[in-house]
Enzyme design. Structure first.
Site: not given
Ligand SMILES: [Zn+2]
Length: 362
Positions: A185-186, A189, A200, A209, A276, A281
């Site tokens: 996941h990271e 990005h 974002y 995301e 957020d 998310h």
């Molecule tokens: Zn993320």
């Protein structure tokens, strides 16, 4: 320094520079409200570190990355270039002690080895399946900073080739190096930043995301050799403590992963919020579920047709930084049609999936 983000609904929003972390701030706040004193300290300290990082990042002018015209394979293409540092519980972002470099034998520290291995599995998906040489397509080194902070309940990517791993407080999160899908996941990005650079905030942020969840889940499925049918489609199952068990998110059934999971599965549940970055998310549940539906409708391995369609879309120059769900969905259909044919099973699966989550495809 603030980043100007595209129109969300009718009003122009301005957001602080974001931090690509696995746990969003509103969830940490919600958890802290009901936590026992010890655990509340860990959550508040995590929030405070994250907020400091956001402010620090806001002072760095946003770099405008341009896509490479053609990706040149490097001489080492096909092999990752990993370096793992031990931060020894410091929350300083400068590298700690270098404890394992590419090709070196395992450390006695399990966190070091888990970060190293999960970087390797992520590199393998991108190289073996999509022939992409690391995050930037040009062999970018992967640097992992383990034991970041004390009981730090998060993991994040800093946009400069570094992933930071907290040990967790044991109740909210456990050692984040264990999460193969969290690492996928990271690092995704980073891929997104080098490709569509999806902003974002709002729908483009939720797509950012979601792409991270999609490829994070594919890293795990590819490593385990699971078909779409066999996969659990959970995100973060290996890093959650009892508070967030069994997982952070579910692509199969958004909103059911844990007690605090508020993700919608369709546009009927789309959340309008200012927290957020506009619920990035939360609303990511919608494109996540669409991907799940495509992969399971096509059957077999999700990283093959479904993953290829999503990857083609992510690297398509027509995918703009301010993409909406609808423009992204339309591009996935174009990708499916051009790769597999206008009336193919794959294209039909893509159209049906977006219809099911009530996102309009043009
Ligand atoms: Zn993320």
């Amino acid at each position: 320094m603030y980043e100007r983000t595209p129109r969300v609904g009718s009003k122009l929003t301005i957001t602080r520079h974001s931090l690509a972390c696995i746990l969003p701030p509103d969830l940490l706040i919600e958890l802290a409200r009901s936590a026992e004193p010890d655990q509340r300290d860990a959550l508040l300290s995590t929030l405070s570190i994250d907020q400091g990082l956001r402010l620090a990042r806001a002072e760095i002018a946003a770099r405008t990355l341009t896509r490479p015209i053609t990706l040149q394979p490097t001489p080492t293409a096909g092999t990752p270039n990993r370096r793992i540092y031990d931060q020894a519980h410091s929350s300083d972002q400068t590298p700690g002690t270098l404890v394992r470099s590419e090709g070196e034998p395992p450390s006695t520290d399990q966190s070091v080895n888990q970060a190293y291995d999960n970087f390797g599995y992520t590199y393998a998906l991108y190289w073996d399946v999509f022939h992409r040489d690391s995050i930037d397509g040009q062999g970018m080194p992967l640097e992992g900073f383990v034991h970041f902070g004390t009981d730090y309940d998060n993991a994040f990517w800093d946009d400069a080739g570094h992933m930071f791993f907290g040990d967790g407080d044991g109740t909210t999160l456990t050692d984040t190096t264990k999460g193969i899908d969290v690492v996928g996941h990271e690092l995704t990005h980073g891929v997104t930043q080098h490709e569509a650079n999806l902003m974002y905030s709002g729908q483009s942020g939720a797509l950012n995301e979601s792409c991270s969840d999609v490829f994070g889940s594919l890293v795990k499925q590819y490593h385990l050799g699971q078909t779409a049918q066999q996969a659990d489609w959970l995100i973060g199952a290996d890093i959650v403590g009892p508070l967030l068990a069994p997982a952070l998110r579910s692509m199969k059934a958004p909103g059911t992963a844990n007690h605090y999971d508020h993700q919608p599965a369709t546009m009927d549940g789309y959340v309008q919020t200012t927290t957020d970055n506009g619920g990035v998310h939360t609303n990511s549940g919608i494109p996540n579920h669409a991907f799940y539906l495509v992969a399971t409708a096509i059957g077999g391995n999700a990283w093959e047709a479904a993953g290829q369609i999503w990857y083609d879309t992510l690297v398509d120059p027509r995918l703009r930084p301010n993409a909406t769900f609808s423009s992204f969905a339309s591009l996935t259909l174009r990708s499916a049609r051009s790769r597999y044919g206008a009336t193919s099973t794959q294209a039909n699966a893509v159209k049906s999936a977006w219809d099911a989550v009530k996102v309009r495809v043009r």
